[in-house]
Design a protein around this motif. Sequence first.
Motif, short mmCIF file in Angstrom:
data_model
loop_
_atom_site.label_atom_id
_atom_site.label_comp_id
_atom_site.label_asym_id
_atom_site.label_seq_id
_atom_site.Cartn_x
_atom_site.Cartn_y
_atom_site.Cartn_z
N UNK A 111 0.84 -1.21 0.00
CA UNK A 111 0.00 0.00 0.00
C UNK A 111 0.87 1.25 0.00
N UNK A 112 1.99 1.17 0.69
CA UNK A 112 2.90 2.31 0.68
C UNK A 112 3.47 2.58 -0.70
N UNK A 113 3.74 1.52 -1.44
CA UNK A 113 4.22 1.68 -2.81
C UNK A 113 3.11 2.27 -3.69
N UNK A 114 1.91 1.69 -3.58
CA UNK A 114 0.79 2.17 -4.39
C UNK A 114 0.49 3.64 -4.11
N UNK A 115 0.64 4.04 -2.85
CA UNK A 115 0.32 5.41 -2.45
C UNK A 115 1.25 6.44 -3.08
N UNK A 116 2.45 6.01 -3.48
CA UNK A 116 3.36 6.96 -4.12
C UNK A 116 2.83 7.41 -5.48
N UNK A 117 1.93 6.62 -6.07
CA UNK A 117 1.34 6.98 -7.36
C UNK A 117 0.01 7.72 -7.19
N UNK A 118 -0.51 7.73 -5.96
CA UNK A 118 -1.83 8.33 -5.71
C UNK A 118 -1.72 9.81 -5.44
N UNK A 119 -2.81 10.51 -5.72
CA UNK A 119 -2.94 11.93 -5.34
C UNK A 119 -4.14 12.01 -4.42
N UNK A 120 -3.94 11.92 -3.11
CA UNK A 120 -5.06 11.89 -2.17
C UNK A 120 -5.93 13.14 -2.26
N UNK A 121 -7.21 12.94 -2.08
CA UNK A 121 -8.17 14.05 -1.94
C UNK A 121 -8.30 14.94 -3.16
N UNK A 122 -7.99 14.42 -4.35
CA UNK A 122 -8.15 15.28 -5.53
C UNK A 122 -9.61 15.69 -5.70
N UNK A 123 -10.51 14.75 -5.49
CA UNK A 123 -11.93 15.08 -5.59
C UNK A 123 -12.26 16.19 -4.60
N UNK A 124 -11.85 16.02 -3.36
CA UNK A 124 -12.18 16.99 -2.32
C UNK A 124 -11.58 18.36 -2.59
N UNK A 125 -10.35 18.38 -3.12
CA UNK A 125 -9.72 19.65 -3.46
C UNK A 125 -10.49 20.38 -4.55
#
Length: 978
Positions: free
Chosen positions: A146-160
């Motif tokens: 999950x830590x590896x996958x998270x490096x490709x994610x942009x958290x909260x883009x919808x919320x932003x």
Amino acid sequence: MGAMLFTQCKTSTPSQPTQATTPEAQTAAPQAKEYTYTTVPNDPLKARIYTLDNGLTVYLTDYKDAPRIQTYIAVRAGSKNDPADATGLAHYLEHMAFKGSSKLGTKDWEKEQVELAKIEALYELYRTQKDPTIRKKTYHQIDSISGVAATYAVPNEYDKLVASMGMQNSNASTWVEQTIYYGDIPSNQLERWAMLESERLSVMVPRLFHTELEAVYEEKNRSLDSDNNKVFEAAFAALYPTHQYGTQTTIGTVEHLKNPSITEIKKYFDKYYVPNNMAIAMSGDLDPDQTIRIIDEYFGKWQKKADPVYNAPQEKPITAPVVKEIVGPDAESVFLGFRFPGVKSKDALVLRMISQILSNGQAGLIDLNINQKQAALGAGSFAEIYNDYSVHFLSGNPRQGQSLDQVKDLLLQQIELVKKGQFEDWLIPAIINKNKISKMEAYESNEARATAFVDAFIARQDWADYVKQDAEFAKITKQDVMEVANRYYGNNYALIYKRTGKDPNAQKVEKPAITPVPANREAQSDYYKTVANKPVSDLQPEFVDYKKDLQEGQLKAGIPVYYTRNKENGLFNMYYVLDMGTNNDLKLGLAVNYLQYLGTDKYSAEELQKEFFKIGCSFNVSSGQDQIYVSLSGLDENFEKGLNLFESLLKNPQPDPQALKDLVAGILKDRQDAKLNKNIIHSVAMVNYAKYGPKNPFTNILSEQELKKVKPQELVSLIKSIPSYQHRVLYYGPRELQAITATLNTGHIVPANLKPVPAEKPFKELDITKRQVYWTDYNMVQAELLFLTKSLNYDPKLVPTIRLYNEYFDGGMGAIVFQELRESRALAYSASSRFANASKKDRANYILSYIGTQSDKLPEAMAGMQELLNDLPLAEANFTNAKASVRNSIATERINKTAILMNYEQARKLGIDHDIRKDIYESLDALTLDQIKAFQQQFVKGQNQTILVIGSKDKLNFKELAKYGTVKQLTLKELFGY
């Protein structure tokens, strides 16, 4: 055609810009698509209902109260559709829907999806494992990948994005047969909204799955700490031993939450999140022709699939009471539940009438026979109407020395009166009238208007049938009520005893080992940029001008009247406002409470409530620390009658010794119960103690001995004196100022010279000169923390900076606090931090930060909040979004109706003479992230705090608490003063 309703089919063609033709361009423009829609005669919302080619239902109603649109996206799927071995799935899917898609929320989908597939496979393996050691090893793998996958994610883009658009109340909810996604958007953001929503709900991407799962764990823990939640779960289980309403809960079991299945969630999504099983409902400042074109352009791409099939399990009749007992720290109470048929049954409509015959807040049988007579501490009735079945709940709280069975018997006695028709003939017509008034009030809100569409869609009701319900409700007779009551009310109920004590069956979701994932604040997906760069038209703000938007008149004795006109319907609201309260005279609060149990020389207290209810009016008198609000509202056509009743009560209340004795006994029992209420202990008692010390506004009450010494005539004299003090009148209604002034000059009974209000007893706000930790013992799964800092006094010059700081730091799910404490570190379901402006001039502002978390996460939670308060993360993208959010929100906010009066009242308290939002809006462009950082450095970082902790003594980490200051336990006696 009388009361008959039918559906009309129409077509609309979206308007096209006029184009001039030239000899070189004679080719005709392509013909615009025509959209067929239905309308319903006599529809108060004048709604258009469309069905797109893919089966998506669209409800639209134009209501130009402000340049905003309330949006709902509804899915006919809830917890009753969860697989029996994967409960909580619908709710968890709702959480995942905010994570984006294969385009939104990712920096590199090709690489990310490979890691997500590994995580999904590991979770399927994890579900089958029983050995704790093996499970721990597998979870470590999940955490690592999950830590590896998270490096490709942009958290909260919808919320932003929705924050930058100025969307308000962006959220979602899941219940037994629906999942709803909602938000209130500026009208110029419609296309951006459609682009965003159609993308994120087109596919389910299990991004940041294990950190969000931890947030759901926390939500489960909160439900385990809620006695009220446990009562309702027990009631549904008793009423529905076969149907999913009772066999599974919306949030799911602890066991299922520990063993989630991404694969099952995907299957659920593919089955239920299809356009022919979904609807869009909108109400606001919209052009229906243009709106349907935009919706079709984006949502019309969704592919239609098979209609989901659900076969409702059938329950056997209940032949004897099903008794359950819930034990927890809250005060005792009793609940009764009766099973009824579903929403489309006429009996369910009659149930709504029965519930109001019993309890309508004024003249119901429970209102008059139990609450008005103070036969129990408080009782009520409400109906829950669902598709397959419905429930009628009755509840009551015992007085001192009263058993739960005695309260139960009181409730059952009221049902027997209904069965026998022993209620007055005028009551049903009055309820019908109240229902009409309630609809008028509700339909002044875009939220209520759009909610009506959602209710109809989820219930699978044609809009014509939904509209027709009011007419059908108005036809209900006493005979109908008696017949239905005798059919459904017998020895066939669920009986839930809520007792005070330690729950022997307490559960808890244990903390897993989670490595924080990166926030990636500056990253943006290409789709994010596409949506953000979509051109929008500008909307200009409108600010309240107190000299233009308020008219001022004057009554006899120099009483000022502040007036705004209701041009929408025939309802009024009127207030007498006095700048005095319990800080001026402790007995005022008691007198105000006493008033509701008194009659006049003409009417008893019960008869008075009936008279108000008959004419569609209601009154209320409330006393706070520094103000009294005396209010009258209802149908303007009966204003004179209501005013006459209202004034006669203020002028000539009749003392009732027994009512006062019962009131005092009830207050003393209420005080005992308050010491069992976690929210009152933490958010009220502890906060007041921290701000003012042991002698504070919350503990400023009459002692038990003082209460018992008060004489009825003392309180009656106080009530009579209320209109004799200097006060002002606020009025919102359809009458002209001159007309209302003339009526009040005749009807408002006051002396020729008004008395000045007595001096207020001030409470000095304490300076927080050192770091300290106060804690209170409470039997609960979680621990809840409040970080309190006293700051400078209210300063209007700082308001723009404070507004932007709050939006940047904690303006929603895309802001810093949520990103860090929930999304990145999975420390809480709920966390917040606000720099709160004072509500009165010469009072201090406070920083109030909250986090609720598992007790074993307390060290990480405290450290996480402190880190954010002392070292504000800087992210230019977040700041740009925060500024856009404030600008769009103010530009589209309209303060109107009674809100103008209340806005003016608030400005008076703060000593300002204009709409402060204008200062904020005009300052926005010049404010920089450096200024926000400087504000944080000066007023937030390193400030002395009082940390308020509530939790179970055997679960709190006192060694950790001691790192943050001197630790002191506060007893309930210290907090409550009794």
